[in-house]
Design an enzyme around this catalytic site. Sequence first.
Site, PDB file in Angstrom:
ATOM      1  N   ASP A 166      27.273  48.232   2.803  1.00  0.00           N
ATOM      2  CA  ASP A 166      26.568  47.873   4.108  1.00  0.00           C
ATOM      3  C   ASP A 166      27.638  47.371   5.145  1.00  0.00           C
ATOM      4  O   ASP A 166      27.671  46.302   5.706  1.00  0.00           O
ATOM      5  CB  ASP A 166      25.516  46.893   3.684  1.00  0.00           C
ATOM      6  CG  ASP A 166      24.739  46.509   4.921  1.00  0.00           C
ATOM      7  OD1 ASP A 166      24.406  47.380   5.646  1.00  0.00           O
ATOM      8  OD2 ASP A 166      24.190  45.433   4.957  1.00  0.00           O
ATOM      9  N   LEU A 167      28.657  48.221   5.340  1.00  0.00           N
ATOM     10  CA  LEU A 167      29.803  47.746   6.202  1.00  0.00           C
ATOM     11  C   LEU A 167      29.352  47.848   7.657  1.00  0.00           C
ATOM     12  O   LEU A 167      28.928  49.032   8.131  1.00  0.00           O
ATOM     13  CB  LEU A 167      31.020  48.613   6.036  1.00  0.00           C
ATOM     14  CG  LEU A 167      32.278  48.160   6.890  1.00  0.00           C
ATOM     15  CD1 LEU A 167      32.619  46.646   6.343  1.00  0.00           C
ATOM     16  CD2 LEU A 167      33.426  49.081   6.724  1.00  0.00           C
TER      17      LEU A 167
END
Length: 234
Positions: A166-167
């Site tokens: 979930d960058l």
Amino acid sequence: MKELEQNGCRIIYDPVLLAEQPQLCFDPDYWHQQGAVIGSARGRGTTWFLRGKQLELALRHYYRGGLFGKLVRDHYWFLGWEKTRSIAEFRLLQHLSEAGVRVPRPVAARVVRKQCVYQADLLTEKVPGATDLVAILQKTSLSKDVWHQVGQMIQLMHRSGVCHTDLNAHNILLDDKNQVWLIDFDKCHFDSGDGWQQNNLDRLHRSFVKEVEKAGIHWNEQAWQDLLQGYQQG
């Protein structure tokens, strides 16, 4: 690191960073009674910011998201201690910190098992004087040098073998010294091979594009190229 286990509850903690009793430090009421709550943030649940004896801390209870999370709010299937959410994230942060990636240091993790399900909590270092990129970019743009540092930190994370699933722009922080930090490693994992690194970068790019429309951040494709240059230079 030390471990405690009793009555279906397992706690791992760093005694250098945690001077408080591990059995008490996951209870927000304990910190309120000590007058040690210094703030909070709302997400799926409340993250409490605390003044510990050794350093400032962030306490988070794990909650499910999505439709299923409305039915089963904070329970997960137990598949082994090391596969639980809080212990897995603790191990990742420990690995990244030792690899030189600037992440919040893990302080303590707790898993409370009830037959085939469990609940989980994580206590980490609160990054001092840090703000996420979206909040910063709403007010100003960043220099080429800072974008290089963002790319370099992501590259170092990748080189350590960690895939950040979930960058996004909210999970990258700058502190008051313009140092780059990466946060929120829940459900992230070790990986090898090729392809996943580019997927991380593609996700981050989409995040910046989205925040231009949603939050009006000061970002453009040149900033992205500066980030990529820092990533490639490592």
